[in-house]
Structure formats: structure tokens, C-alpha cells
Design a protein around this motif. Structure first.
Motif, mmCIF file in Angstrom:
data_model
loop_
_atom_site.group_PDB
_atom_site.id
_atom_site.type_symbol
_atom_site.label_atom_id
_atom_site.label_comp_id
_atom_site.label_asym_id
_atom_site.label_seq_id
_atom_site.Cartn_x
_atom_site.Cartn_y
_atom_site.Cartn_z
ATOM 1 N N ARG A 522 0.874 -1.175 0.000
ATOM 2 C CA ARG A 522 0.000 0.000 0.000
ATOM 3 C C ARG A 522 0.909 1.223 0.000
ATOM 4 N NH1 ARG A 522 -3.654 2.370 4.941
ATOM 5 N NH2 ARG A 522 -4.782 3.952 3.753
ATOM 6 N N THR A 523 0.847 2.030 -1.052
ATOM 7 C CA THR A 523 1.756 3.164 -1.197
ATOM 8 C C THR A 523 1.099 4.494 -0.911
ATOM 9 O OG1 THR A 523 1.262 3.284 -3.567
ATOM 10 C CG2 THR A 523 3.144 1.920 -2.887
ATOM 11 N N GLY A 524 -0.219 4.518 -0.773
ATOM 12 C CA GLY A 524 -0.941 5.757 -0.483
ATOM 13 C C GLY A 524 -2.279 5.434 0.135
ATOM 14 N N GLY A 525 -3.153 6.447 0.246
ATOM 15 C CA GLY A 525 -4.454 6.222 0.869
ATOM 16 C C GLY A 525 -5.234 5.106 0.207
ATOM 17 N N ASP A 526 -5.441 5.180 -1.137
ATOM 18 C CA ASP A 526 -6.169 4.128 -1.847
ATOM 19 C C ASP A 526 -5.356 3.639 -3.046
ATOM 20 O OD1 ASP A 526 -6.350 6.387 -3.362
ATOM 21 O OD2 ASP A 526 -8.495 6.227 -3.785
ATOM 22 N N GLU A 527 -4.021 3.710 -2.925
ATOM 23 C CA GLU A 527 -3.138 3.257 -3.989
ATOM 24 C C GLU A 527 -2.348 2.035 -3.532
ATOM 25 O OE1 GLU A 527 -2.192 7.371 -6.453
ATOM 26 O OE2 GLU A 527 -0.686 6.539 -5.082
ATOM 27 N N PHE A 528 -2.243 1.072 -4.445
ATOM 28 C CA PHE A 528 -1.535 -0.161 -4.164
ATOM 29 C C PHE A 528 -0.618 -0.475 -5.340
ATOM 30 C CE2 PHE A 528 -5.469 -0.188 -1.883
ATOM 31 C CZ PHE A 528 -5.195 -0.775 -0.652
ATOM 32 N N VAL A 529 0.488 -1.164 -5.042
ATOM 33 C CA VAL A 529 1.395 -1.644 -6.079
ATOM 34 C C VAL A 529 1.663 -3.116 -5.814
ATOM 35 C CG1 VAL A 529 3.700 -1.480 -7.101
ATOM 36 C CG2 VAL A 529 2.467 0.596 -6.451
ATOM 37 N N VAL A 530 1.569 -3.926 -6.880
ATOM 38 C CA VAL A 530 1.859 -5.352 -6.768
ATOM 39 C C VAL A 530 3.054 -5.660 -7.655
ATOM 40 C CG1 VAL A 530 1.028 -7.703 -7.074
ATOM 41 C CG2 VAL A 530 -0.551 -5.904 -6.297
ATOM 42 N N LEU A 531 4.097 -6.233 -7.045
ATOM 43 C CA LEU A 531 5.286 -6.675 -7.768
ATOM 44 C C LEU A 531 5.126 -8.160 -8.044
ATOM 45 C CD1 LEU A 531 8.206 -6.461 -8.826
ATOM 46 C CD2 LEU A 531 8.989 -6.714 -6.454
ATOM 47 N N LEU A 532 5.013 -8.514 -9.341
ATOM 48 C CA LEU A 532 4.778 -9.902 -9.746
ATOM 49 C C LEU A 532 6.094 -10.513 -10.213
ATOM 50 C CD1 LEU A 532 1.485 -9.348 -11.797
ATOM 51 C CD2 LEU A 532 1.702 -10.122 -9.418
ATOM 52 N N GLU A 533 6.613 -11.449 -9.418
ATOM 53 C CA GLU A 533 7.865 -12.098 -9.775
ATOM 54 C C GLU A 533 7.648 -13.100 -10.912
ATOM 55 O OE1 GLU A 533 10.805 -11.518 -8.827
ATOM 56 O OE2 GLU A 533 10.671 -10.394 -6.961
ATOM 57 N N ALA A 534 8.671 -13.215 -11.780
ATOM 58 C CA ALA A 534 8.716 -14.250 -12.823
ATOM 59 C C ALA A 534 7.456 -14.254 -13.703
ATOM 60 C CB ALA A 534 8.914 -15.626 -12.192
ATOM 61 N N VAL A 535 6.997 -13.064 -14.094
ATOM 62 C CA VAL A 535 5.894 -12.944 -15.057
ATOM 63 C C VAL A 535 6.512 -12.655 -16.426
ATOM 64 C CG1 VAL A 535 3.891 -11.602 -15.752
ATOM 65 C CG2 VAL A 535 4.210 -12.231 -13.344
ATOM 66 N N ALA A 536 6.310 -13.542 -17.357
ATOM 67 C CA ALA A 536 7.071 -13.487 -18.610
ATOM 68 C C ALA A 536 6.520 -12.483 -19.610
ATOM 69 C CB ALA A 536 7.138 -14.875 -19.244
#
Length: 608
Positions: A522-536
Motif C-alpha cells: 500500500r503506497t498511499g491512501g487508496d493506492e496499491f502496487v503489486v510486484l509480480l515475480e517471474a511474469v514473462a
């Protein structure tokens, strides 16, 4: 005077201020909270000038390190200390006042004792030992004078005087070949032998100590007293440390006729020194940031050296209420699994009172009940006479741990062994609690407190790690930048409590449905970031983004209301859309704004 100080054991401050010894109270930060009249009189420092300051700020001369260490141990680690004038002659620069106005140094001892019910206060009491020091010096001067007189006596008279003077010590008189001529009453009491039983016997037969064997293999050849230390068993079967001095006696100019062995029991001193060394080692390991398992292994092995003929382990009460061997480097490898396999509900009921009360429990490996026969067989197989269990109360949030000692011979611990086990268990609890606090601090520093997801700092760490791995192994990955659509309206309609409830639920959904290798932040009030490993490729990233859209749009039942929002998601791929953290985050952020501009509730990846 604050409320905590006024409640210290109900003591009257007037009484403390007028007793004939020094009394001060220190808080958890080592500042003076109380300074009585005795200290004002002998230090020359008024109470109003002392309160609120550290001891080292009150005196112009530097204070000894042993005093500052003792104050720190008492105030911060809640350890009692006694500083005696014999070992630490200079503590505080106190003086006795004289009618002439010129005072003489005041010798004193100091007791530091943390108060259990005083919200972190430590009582420091100073006792005037000046008269005792003067008596000791007077006695020492008299002893020196007597020694000069004794030097003028014959060697025979010297022999008799020496035996009489050392009557309270262990005294053994032999010829130069080690045949016993006499032992004193203290030696009879400690060894269990009478003088008649040992007359004429070799010294090595009496004590069976290799140290003595090495000393008496040949006629005595030393003119000066020769000291040495050895261990021996008392008549009660307890191990003692004895400090011996051997002196030869004979006519001047002729070979010695007798040897006088004078022994002092230094068992308690040796035990205290060994325990202090162990505690210092443990604290140094904890301060150095050693992992708990390594520290616990060290505690087990060091305790085995302290408690001879014992094995030591740290047990942990697992979720299924079984005691598991967590650390036991001195135990056989198969002991832990076999111990866990034997446990039953009845066993837990037996140890439960000790777990609740925090007291040492002693179990003996003997009995006729059929249900305990497998336990007794396991104990006999590993040469164990019993088990001593001491709870380690580290934290209510941590699993219950216990210090387990398995003696090989005696079934019940001595007073000294009980003290050692209890002190080390308390110190172990402090170390485990410190580790838990550090882990908690690290967790809070890297996670969002509301959702439990990673925060921006942890996301940046993971993103840089993925970039380095991607460059090294040519491994692609993807970023999803998520912004909730309609979240402000949800807050305005139902209130911030509803918004927090929805965010917490969404955090749980994301952690549950995404892979353990992925990082959701969660990077802000209603902001999210998802880091997806090994997605080609983009197709795989979109498939996961669609799952996230469904998780976001699933309504949440809150106080009879269905809380529902949608999301706009931007995708960035490494390395096509950037090869740095800033470039990837910017690309995904711009793609998210493109999704919002296209009608929200969409997934967008920018091209070109």
C-alpha cells in the motif's frame, strides 16, 4: 516528587530522609529521583541539585566504570548488584565531616535493588564502612607485627602457630613424601575422614586428586609457599573448589621436615565468577545481534558446564500443546522426536501448574505407574535421573518456552543450581523479549499498519532486488499500479471507519490470493502496487490483474451495508517498460491514469 515515587512500597519519605545511611532512588533512565539528608551531608550536594541528574553529572571526578555498569544493569536490565568496599574501595567521592572542616574519605558499600512495584525505580543504599575498614587496617597492622615476632621463633614454634592460626581452614600436615601426619577438625568435617583413619596414609590416597599426585611424586624441593587450586568432593558428595597453599617447615640450613597444606573453600566465589561470566557472555551475544537460536545453543552448552553431569535444552510449547525440543545441542539427535511422541494430555496437566506459576518443577525418573514406564525407559536409555523445568516468560505474544535440565546422577537441584537455573531463565526471557521487540519494530517499519501489506520502503527494497536478479538471470517481472475508483465516495457516504474496514479486508484478500513470492504494497491512501515475480509477458500480467479487479469489486458487508468500489490498474513490464525502479513505477502510474481516463475499472499498459 511524582506519583510513582510517592508509591514506592509505601515508604515514608521522611523516614528515608533521616535514616543513618545513604538512600537514593533512580528511574529507568538512571536519573536521581530522591536524594536523602545523609547523602547531602557526606557529598556536599543538596537534594534539589541532585534530583533529575545522572550520578556522573553530580561529581567533578570521574566515577568508576564498575559503578556506572552496576547502575545501568539495575536501571535498564533490573539486575540487583552489591558493590563492597573490599572489591570496590572507591565508588562515590564521599567524605566524613570533621569539626575542623576538613573531612576524611568515607569508605562505603552500595546495594542496588530494582523495586518490583515502582514503575521502573531502583533503590540505591549506601552504608558507611569506614570503621570496618579502620578495624581491618588495624588488624592487618597487628598481623604484620605478629609476623615479625613469629620470624624470631623457632621453626617448630612456627609450625604450631601456623596450624593454630589456620584452624578454620582445611589443614593437612605431611612429611616431605606426602605421608599424612595430621589433619585439623575442619578437614575432618569436610572430607568425612577422622585423623586416626588417615595417619600415615599417602595424601593422594586420601583425596584422590591428580593435582596432589603431581606435587608429591618426589621429596619437596620448594622453599617458598606454593599455591594451587583443585576440585574435591565433600563428605556430602558436593563438588568443592579449594585454594591450597603449601609451606615447608624445618630447621634453618637443613632440608624441610614437614609440609603444611592450608586450604580455603572458594566454591562460592568460583561459582559466582562463573555465573557472572556466563551472564556477561549472553548479554554480549544479545547486544551483538546474534540470532536467538545461536544464543540459546550457547546458553545450553554453557549451563552444562555450570551444572556438571547435566544436559540442558530449551523446550517450546507448540500450538498442539506438545513440548518440543527447540534448542538442545548436547542432547542425542533422536531424543527430541521420541520425547514429543510420548506426550499426552495427562503430561501437560502435570506441568501446567509450573507454567502458570513460573516456578521450577522437579521430576524424578522413577515410579511404578504403568503410564510412565515409556518415559522412564527413555530416561534410562539416555542416562537421565530426572528433569528440572523452569518456565521462560518472554512475552504473552510469544510461544511458551522452558529451560529443561536433565541431570545424570542427583535427582534434586542444590540451592546453587536452583539459583543458576532461575537467573539464566530470567536472562533468557529478557533476551527473547528484546528480539521480539526488534522484530516487531522492523515489521512496523516495513509494513502498513492498517492492511498488513508492505509499505513503500519494503516495496522499494523488493523492487531493487528484483531488478538486480532480472539483470543477473535475465528474468522478467511485472508491476501493477492499482488505484481504487469510488473510494472517496465510500468514505463520504459511510465514514472513515467503513473505509478503513474495506482497506483492511482488501489487504487480506490480496495476501490470500496472490503468490507468496509476490510483493503487495500500500503506497498511499487508496493506492496499491503489486510486484509480480517471474511474469514473462503481458498476457500473464493481465490475467493476474483481472483477478485483482475481481477482488477489489467484491462487496464487503459492513454494519448491514455492502461496501463496493472498482479499480484502475496500470501495467509495466521489466525490462521492456524500464530498467530502473523509478522508470517502472512511473510507467505503471501513467498506465493507471490512462485506465482512469478510459473509463475506470480497466487494465492498461502503455505502448511506445
Amino acid at each position: 516528587m511524582d506519583a510513582a515515587l510517592s508509591r514506592v512500597n509505601g515508604l515514608s519519605m521522611i523516614t528515608l530522609d533521616h535514616i543513618e545511611s545513604g538512600v537514593m532512588l533512580l528511574d529507568g533512565e538512571r536519573r536521581v529521583r530522591f536524594w536523602n539528608h545523609w547523602l547531602e551531608q557526606h557529598s556536599g550536594i543538596a537534594a534539589q541539585n541532585a534530583v533529575g541528574r545522572h550520578l556522573e553529572q553530580l561529581f567533578s571526578d570521574p566515577l568508576p566504570a564498575v559503578l556506572l555498569d552496576a547502575v545501568r544493569d539495575a536501571c535498564e536490565y533490573r539486575l540487583s548488584r552489591l558493590l563492597s568496599h573490599q572489591l570496590h574501595p572507591q565508588l562515590l567521592p564521599l567524605r566524613r565531616q570533621a569539626p575542623s572542616g576538613v573531612g576524611s574519605p568515607l569508605f562505603h558499600s552500595m546495594l542496588l535493588r530494582p523495586l518490583a512495584e515502582s514503575e521502573g525505580l531502583t533503590l540505591v543504599q549506601l552504608l558507611d564502612t569506614t570503621n570496618a575498614v579502620r578495624r581491618e587496617r588495624h588488624l592487618r597492622d597487628k598481623e604484620q607485627a605478629l609476623r615479625k615476632v613469629h620470624q624470631t621463633l623457632s621453626e617448630e614454634k612456627q609450625f604450631i602457630d601456623t596450624v593454630l592460626k589456620t584452624i578454620s581452614a582445611l589443614v593437612v600436615v605431611t612429611d616431605t613424601y606426602g605421608r599424612i601426619i595430621s589433619i585439623n577438625r575442619s578437614c575432618e568435617q569436610q572430607t568425612g575422614f577422622s585423623e586416626e583413619e588417615v595417619l600415615g596414609q599417602p595424601l593422594k590416597v586420601l583425596f584422590s586428586i591428580e593435582t596432589f599426585n603431581n606435587l608429591i611424586d618426589s621429596p619437596w624441593q620448594y622453599d617458598e609457599p606454593r599455591p594451587f587450586t583443585c576440585r574435591m568432593q565433600s563428605a556430602a558428595g558436593e563438588l568443592m573448589h579449594i585454594r591450597w597453599t603449601v609451606k615447608s617447615v624445618g630447621d634453618a640450613g637443613h632440608p624441610p621436615r614437614y609440609l603444611i597444606y592450608t586450604g580455603q573453600d572458594i566454591t562460592e566465589r568460583e561459582r559466582a565468577d562463573a555465573l557472572l561470566r556466563l551472564e556477561r557472555e549472553i548479554l554480549e551475544m544479545a547486544t551483538a545481534g546474534e540470532q536467538p537460536d545461536k544464543t540459546l545453543d550457547h546458553i545450553c552448552l554453557a549451563l552444562e558446564r555450570q551444572l556438571e553431569q547435566c544436559r540442558v535444552a530449551v523446550l517450546q510449547l507448540a500450538a498442539d500443546e506438545r513440548l518440543l525440543v527447540n534448542n538442545g545441542p548436547g542432547l542425542p539427535g533422536d531424543f527430541g522426536p521420541r520425547l514429543a511422541a510420548l506426550q499426552t494430555e495427562s503430561m501437560l496437566r502435570v506441568v501446567q501448574p509450573g507454567l502458570q506459576s513460573g516456578r521450577l518443577q522437579v521430576f524424578v525418573a522413577e515410579g511404578a505407574a504403568a503410564r510412565w514406564q515409556p518415559w522412564l525407559a527413555l530416561a534410562r536409555e539416555h542416562d537421565m535421573a530426572g528433569c528440572w523445568l523452569m518456565p521462560i516468560h518472554a512475552s504473552t505474544h510469544a510461544p511458551q518456552s522452558l529451560l529443561a535440565v536433565f541431570p545424570r546422577q542427583h535427582t534434586h537441584p542444590s540451592t546453587h543450581e536452583q539459583m543458576v537455573i532461575q537467573r539464566i531463565a530470567h536472562l533468557t526471557a529478557l533476551i527473547l523479549e528484546r528480539h521480539l521487540q526488534q522484530e516487531r519494530i522492523r515489521y512496523l517499519a516495513l509494513h502498513d499498519s492498517l492492511t498488513g501489506l508492505a509499505n513503500r520502503s519494503l516495496l522499494n527494497e523488493q523492487l531493487l532486488r528484483s531488478i538486480h536478479r532480472g539483470r543477473r538471470e535475465q528474468q522478467p517481472f511485472a508491476l501493477l499500479f492499482i488505484d481504487l475508483d469510488g473510494f472517496k465516495a465510500l468514505n463520504d457516504t459511510h465514514g472513515h471507519d467503513a473505509g478503513d474496514a474495506y482497506l483492511a479486508a482488501l489487504g487480506h484478500r490480496l495476501k490470500t490470493h496472490l503468490r507468496a513470492t509476490d510483493c503487495c504494497a500500500r503506497t498511499g491512501g487508496d493506492e496499491f502496487v503489486v510486484l509480480l515475480e517471474a511474469v514473462a509477458d503481458e498476457t500473464s500480467a493481465r490475467r493476474i490483474a483481472e483477478t485483482v479487479l475481481r477482488l477489489v469489486s467484491t462487496p464487503l458487508d459492513w454494519s448491514g451495508h455492502a461496501l463496493q468500489v472498482s479499480a484502475s490498474i496500470g501495467i509495466a513490464l521489466y525490462p521492456e517498460d524500464g530498467d530502473s525502479a523509478d522508470a517502472l513505477l512511473t510507467r505503471a502510474d501513467n498506465a493507471m491514469y490512462g485506465a482512469k481516463a478510459g473509463g475506470k475499472g480497466r487494465i492498461v499498459r502503455l505502448w511506445g
